[in-house]
Design a protein around this motif. Sequence first.
Motif, PDB file in Angstrom:
ATOM      1  N   HIS A  65       0.862  -1.180   0.000  1.00 49.08           N
ATOM      2  CA  HIS A  65       0.000   0.000   0.000  1.00 49.08           C
ATOM      3  C   HIS A  65       0.895   1.227   0.000  1.00 49.08           C
ATOM      4  N   SER A  66       0.823   1.991  -1.080  1.00 52.99           N
ATOM      5  CA  SER A  66       1.621   3.202  -1.203  1.00 52.99           C
ATOM      6  C   SER A  66       0.981   4.331  -0.406  1.00 52.99           C
ATOM      7  N   ARG A  67       1.782   5.254   0.054  1.00 57.71           N
ATOM      8  CA  ARG A  67       1.214   6.400   0.770  1.00 57.71           C
ATOM      9  C   ARG A  67       0.467   7.331  -0.180  1.00 57.71           C
ATOM     10  N   PHE A  68       0.690   7.163  -1.500  1.00 58.84           N
ATOM     11  CA  PHE A  68      -0.017   7.972  -2.489  1.00 58.84           C
ATOM     12  C   PHE A  68      -1.281   7.277  -3.011  1.00 58.84           C
ATOM     13  N   ASP A  69      -1.554   6.098  -2.538  1.00 60.37           N
ATOM     14  CA  ASP A  69      -2.726   5.339  -2.971  1.00 60.37           C
ATOM     15  C   ASP A  69      -3.979   5.977  -2.365  1.00 60.37           C
ATOM     16  N   PRO A  70      -4.971   6.341  -3.204  1.00 61.05           N
ATOM     17  CA  PRO A  70      -6.162   6.998  -2.666  1.00 61.05           C
ATOM     18  C   PRO A  70      -7.106   6.039  -1.928  1.00 61.05           C
ATOM     19  N   CYS A  71      -6.962   4.743  -2.133  1.00 64.75           N
ATOM     20  CA  CYS A  71      -7.842   3.778  -1.487  1.00 64.75           C
ATOM     21  C   CYS A  71      -7.296   3.376  -0.116  1.00 64.75           C
ATOM     22  N   PRO A  72      -8.171   2.999   0.805  1.00 61.32           N
ATOM     23  CA  PRO A  72      -7.681   2.537   2.105  1.00 61.32           C
ATOM     24  C   PRO A  72      -6.950   1.208   1.957  1.00 61.32           C
ATOM     25  N   PRO A  73      -6.008   0.913   2.849  1.00 63.59           N
ATOM     26  CA  PRO A  73      -5.281  -0.358   2.746  1.00 63.59           C
ATOM     27  C   PRO A  73      -6.204  -1.558   2.929  1.00 63.59           C
ATOM     28  N   ILE A  74      -5.876  -2.640   2.237  1.00 66.12           N
ATOM     29  CA  ILE A  74      -6.692  -3.856   2.289  1.00 66.12           C
ATOM     30  C   ILE A  74      -6.473  -4.589   3.599  1.00 66.12           C
ATOM     31  N   GLY A  75      -5.275  -4.564   4.113  1.00 61.08           N
ATOM     32  CA  GLY A  75      -4.964  -5.301   5.337  1.00 61.08           C
ATOM     33  C   GLY A  75      -4.374  -6.655   5.006  1.00 61.08           C
ATOM     34  N   VAL A  76      -4.614  -7.609   5.844  1.00 61.44           N
ATOM     35  CA  VAL A  76      -4.036  -8.938   5.685  1.00 61.44           C
ATOM     36  C   VAL A  76      -4.971  -9.804   4.840  1.00 61.44           C
ATOM     37  N   LYS A  77      -4.389 -10.525   3.880  1.00 63.13           N
ATOM     38  CA  LYS A  77      -5.129 -11.471   3.043  1.00 63.13           C
ATOM     39  C   LYS A  77      -4.736 -12.880   3.452  1.00 63.13           C
ATOM     40  N   PHE A  78      -5.666 -13.822   3.368  1.00 58.94           N
ATOM     41  CA  PHE A  78      -5.437 -15.209   3.739  1.00 58.94           C
ATOM     42  C   PHE A  78      -5.580 -16.103   2.525  1.00 58.94           C
ATOM     43  N   TYR A  79      -4.802 -17.185   2.487  1.00 59.11           N
ATOM     44  CA  TYR A  79      -4.978 -18.198   1.457  1.00 59.11           C
ATOM     45  C   TYR A  79      -4.505 -19.541   1.997  1.00 59.11           C
ATOM     46  N   SER A  80      -5.030 -20.584   1.387  1.00 56.48           N
ATOM     47  CA  SER A  80      -4.722 -21.932   1.833  1.00 56.48           C
ATOM     48  C   SER A  80      -4.045 -22.690   0.709  1.00 56.48           C
ATOM     49  N   THR A  81      -3.035 -23.470   1.032  1.00 56.83           N
ATOM     50  CA  THR A  81      -2.378 -24.308   0.039  1.00 56.83           C
ATOM     51  C   THR A  81      -2.755 -25.760   0.313  1.00 56.83           C
ATOM     52  N   PRO A  82      -3.074 -26.509  -0.739  1.00 59.14           N
ATOM     53  CA  PRO A  82      -3.495 -27.898  -0.550  1.00 59.14           C
ATOM     54  C   PRO A  82      -2.336 -28.786  -0.119  1.00 59.14           C
ATOM     55  N   PRO A  83      -2.623 -29.845   0.642  1.00 57.97           N
ATOM     56  CA  PRO A  83      -1.560 -30.700   1.172  1.00 57.97           C
ATOM     57  C   PRO A  83      -0.762 -31.443   0.105  1.00 57.97           C
ATOM     58  N   HIS A  84      -1.347 -31.675  -1.075  1.00 57.00           N
ATOM     59  CA  HIS A  84      -0.600 -32.428  -2.087  1.00 57.00           C
ATOM     60  C   HIS A  84       0.611 -31.655  -2.609  1.00 57.00           C
ATOM     61  N   LEU A  85       0.674 -30.353  -2.375  1.00 56.51           N
ATOM     62  CA  LEU A  85       1.848 -29.581  -2.798  1.00 56.51           C
ATOM     63  C   LEU A  85       3.087 -29.948  -1.990  1.00 56.51           C
ATOM     64  N   TYR A  86       2.890 -30.485  -0.812  1.00 56.22           N
ATOM     65  CA  TYR A  86       4.004 -30.807   0.068  1.00 56.22           C
ATOM     66  C   TYR A  86       4.392 -32.284   0.021  1.00 56.22           C
ATOM     67  N   MET A  87       3.720 -33.053  -0.838  1.00 57.35           N
ATOM     68  CA  MET A  87       4.075 -34.463  -1.021  1.00 57.35           C
ATOM     69  C   MET A  87       4.773 -34.584  -2.369  1.00 57.35           C
ATOM     70  N   GLY A  88       6.033 -34.945  -2.375  1.00 55.99           N
ATOM     71  CA  GLY A  88       6.766 -35.072  -3.630  1.00 55.99           C
ATOM     72  C   GLY A  88       6.247 -36.203  -4.497  1.00 55.99           C
ATOM     73  N   PHE A  89       5.771 -37.253  -3.863  1.00 63.99           N
ATOM     74  CA  PHE A  89       5.219 -38.408  -4.565  1.00 63.99           C
ATOM     75  C   PHE A  89       4.183 -39.052  -3.663  1.00 63.99           C
ATOM     76  N   GLN A  90       3.367 -39.894  -4.231  1.00 61.02           N
ATOM     77  CA  GLN A  90       2.355 -40.580  -3.421  1.00 61.02           C
ATOM     78  C   GLN A  90       2.971 -41.839  -2.836  1.00 61.02           C
ATOM     79  N   PRO A  91       3.162 -41.886  -1.522  1.00 59.59           N
ATOM     80  CA  PRO A  91       3.760 -43.066  -0.900  1.00 59.59           C
ATOM     81  C   PRO A  91       2.866 -44.298  -1.072  1.00 59.59           C
TER      82      PRO A  91
END
Length: 68
Positions: free
Chosen positions: A8-34
């Motif tokens: 958020h720039s100090r020159f941005d006319p809009c109010p800051p959005i704040g914190v955004k959340f997102y979720s990552t699926p568990p299969h991204l952390y498994m290199g292969f299916q055991p």
Amino acid sequence: MKTYQPFHSRFDPCPPIGVKFYSTPPHLYMGFQPPNLQQYSPKVALKKGTLWPALYDPYKNPYEAKRG
């Protein structure tokens, strides 16, 4: 659940959005299916959307508490 704060720039006319959340699926952390992963019964697998408990990721809405 992961978070980030958009720039958020100090020159941005809009109010800051704040914190955004997102979720990552568990299969991204498994290199292969055991081999021999535990499996849900067919009825439970249809309800959960996956056959394997290791790949199940329930969605928890981080914004739900703010609606109050």
